[in-house]
Design an enzyme around this catalytic site. Structure first.
Site, PDB file in Angstrom:
ATOM      1  N   TRP A 103      -3.236   0.445  -1.498  1.00 25.46           N
ATOM      2  CA  TRP A 103      -1.806   0.421  -1.830  1.00 25.46           C
ATOM      3  C   TRP A 103      -1.320  -0.994  -2.089  1.00 25.46           C
ATOM      4  O   TRP A 103      -0.519  -1.231  -3.001  1.00 25.46           O
ATOM      5  CB  TRP A 103      -1.001   1.108  -0.722  1.00 25.46           C
ATOM      6  N   ASP A 174       5.897  -3.058   2.210  1.00 25.65           N
ATOM      7  CA  ASP A 174       5.706  -1.614   2.047  1.00 25.65           C
ATOM      8  C   ASP A 174       5.370  -1.047   3.427  1.00 25.65           C
ATOM      9  O   ASP A 174       4.260  -1.236   3.924  1.00 25.65           O
ATOM     10  CB  ASP A 174       4.570  -1.359   1.049  1.00 25.65           C
ATOM     11  N   LYS A 198       5.589  10.157   5.188  1.00 24.30           N
ATOM     12  CA  LYS A 198       4.595   9.982   6.242  1.00 24.30           C
ATOM     13  C   LYS A 198       5.266  10.023   7.614  1.00 24.30           C
ATOM     14  O   LYS A 198       4.975  10.894   8.417  1.00 24.30           O
ATOM     15  CB  LYS A 198       3.812   8.700   6.005  1.00 24.30           C
TER      16      LYS A 198
END
Lengths: 365, 365
Positions: A103, A174, A198
């Protein structure tokens, strides 16, 4: 009684049952309106109460100072990857990105598309398959850096910055896969973004937290409106129609999190889950082999490990499923097993898994 | 029995009750998974079946030829306003925008931000408060135009293109407020986009339909990934995590629409609703005054009218609410009454309103 499994998916992931039960109960008649929350105007006082509560609970749970704005956006981390450089890397500004996984690499690539070589790599552990985080001595951060971007938890690789990167520059982070896993001091963060799916709610909501001086950096009036943080902040995330149902579920999750004692209680549970799971892996070190090479970097949200053979990995996933535990197959690039233990996974869920793991060694070790 | 009202909101708006009941029933245990659809990975076979069904039902209900791709995106019409010029108006391409209302004006303004004077105004009825659509003779469309952008239904003003603009150029169309109100021939459309929250589902999903030659025009590999139509098409709208619950509700709504006879049956009901409502307005023309000046332009989705005084407008809204009908207050820039009669509003709902309107005249006329 409703059939429910133990959900170890990496995202979208399990949500607290009371948050879902609340949604189920009022799905056809929300707050006495005679409508679903999905059917109510985003300008109605009934929706507005939900919107404001989601924002206020975020502030309260995270202890956000007044100089931070909370935004409820769409497009997930992917759209944020673009919005960050489009808004913040104007007028020659530069930034350093720490590349610690799948990511983080995407975030960096997307930022480079927009800002070219004004986006620099502060460090990367790609040569080591991202199996550890860079050490403080490995970080190259420019004096002229407007911010340092990092990924607080690496969902794919299972590493987590429990101590944030050593730098005096502001962070852009992030936090999709570990936001609100514990209380922390936000004061060094200029911007935090997190896809909800999540730790917070359903996919389709991106929680974004931005410090006032970062908002002021956004001289982006030539960008399409949806891409402007400043406009969303000015309009309290109601410039356009927000994803109302997703925000409603986020509200339910946060209200539940508050009811169980807030982030301090959640941290205690998360640490206990980590001890149980890593304790089991280390106890059977000849059988279960962790992916992460530095114990200090081990994630408390995603735990990657391998069994002695890929065939045993498959058997493990299949037998766990029969025992009522799903979502354990490792990410395609890594293989093995990945256990995602976000906030909604209980200590008892992990105890059940650990019992299964101990038993699996006895039968196959 | 669950308390339900008659919902005339302009969006988010009412949804078919069976689509919501289906969601309520399986909110904690979807498709026998033991999880909510919100909690299931977007890469799971259970979610994939929903995703594919939503795409297939869109194709089937709209009769889409094979050279169209269906995309399920985020960000609403607002993000599409930017994505369209970013993707399509490259390499010197030009387009003509027809400005027929509040939303068409926004679309044009956003496109100009990106593409400057390559975005031209084909016609505008702003001087007449957008109370009618431009006539064919008023449209100025360049020979070099890559597409003509229009807004098929003007939610705020209550006008609707029942016959599409006369031009031989391809259309790009914001159909947010009337998509699937009837069957129509899509062959002239290069791109259709629609925020789901009026005729299709909850906010947070943007249905996008793009013709292959328009996809090929998207040479946008320097754009942040989320903004690229071509990438979403290549990845079947699974490049990133889609708004899974919103797509699930969209699937439920489309499956219900199919079960009641598809768009042909829906059109019949919509036309009947229009006859009832405009019939009532015209029958009491001295009391109810329509906003739209050309009868041919009257929308079958949003019906704007005024009572003799603003005080009576307020009384009307309040008494209707007491009678179980909500969402009737006119848009802030126009005032008066707005009745939104999207697909989920039944003929019976409109009959109830018309009965109330007749009675209101008797008491106040």
């Amino acid at each position: 009684m409703t059939h429910r499994v133990i959900n170890f998916y990496a995202g979208p992931a399990g949500l607290p049952l009371p948050a879902l039960e609340r949604a189920q109960q009022e799905l056809l008649d929300f707050a006495g309106t005679g409508m679903s929350v999905m059917e109510v105007s985003h300008r109605s006082k009934e929706y507005d109460a939900v919107h404001e509560e989601a924002l206020a609970l975020t502030r309260e749970l995270m202890g956000l100072p007044d100089n931070y704005k909370v935004l409820l956006l769409q497009g997930g981390a992917h759209l944020s990857f673009g919005m960050i450089p489009l808004n913040l890397l104007r007028g020659g500004r530069k930034a350093d990105y720490i590349v610690t996984g799948n990511w983080a690499e995407k975030a960096t690539k997307e930022a480079k598309l927009v800002a070219g070589d004004h986006v620099r790599v502060a460090a990367s552990t790609k040569d080591e398959k991202f199996a550890r985080l860079p050490k403080a001595s490995e970080l190259k951060i420019g004096e002229d850096s407007a911010f340092v971007h990092f990924t607080s938890n690496n969902t794919v690789e299972g590493t987590q910055w429990k101590e944030f990167p050593k730098t005096d520059k502001p962070y852009v982070c992030d936090m999709s896969s570990d936001i609100m896993w514990r209380p922390f001091d936000v004061s060094q963060f200029g911007l935090i973004y997190a896809g909800a799916q999540k730790n917070l709610g359903p996919s389709g909501v991106t929680l974004t937290i931005i410090r006032e001086d970062f908002l002021e950096m956004c001289e982006a009036s030539d960008l399409p409106s949806y891409l402007r943080y400043k406009l969303h902040a000015e309009k309290n995330s109601l410039y356009n129609t927000p994803p109302t149902f997703g925000i409603y579920i986020l509200r339910n999750v946060l209200a539940y999190n508050k009811s169980i004692g807030g982030l301090k209680a959640i941290e205690t549970a998360n640490r206990k889950k980590g001890e149980l799971l890593y304790g089991c892996i280390d106890r059977h070190a000849g059988f279960y082999k962790g992916f992460v090479t530095e114990k200090a970097d081990r994630s408390l949200m995603n735990v990657d490990f391998f069994l002695p053979t890929p065939e045993l990995d498959d058997t493990f996933v299949k037998e766990a499923k029969k025992a009522g535990m799903v979502g354990l197959k490792g990410y395609r690039d890594i293989g093995g097993i990945r256990v995602s233990t976000y906030n909604a996974v209980s200590v008892q869920d992990v105890e059940t898994l650990v019992g299964f793991m101990d038993e699996f060694v006895r039968r196959n070790g």
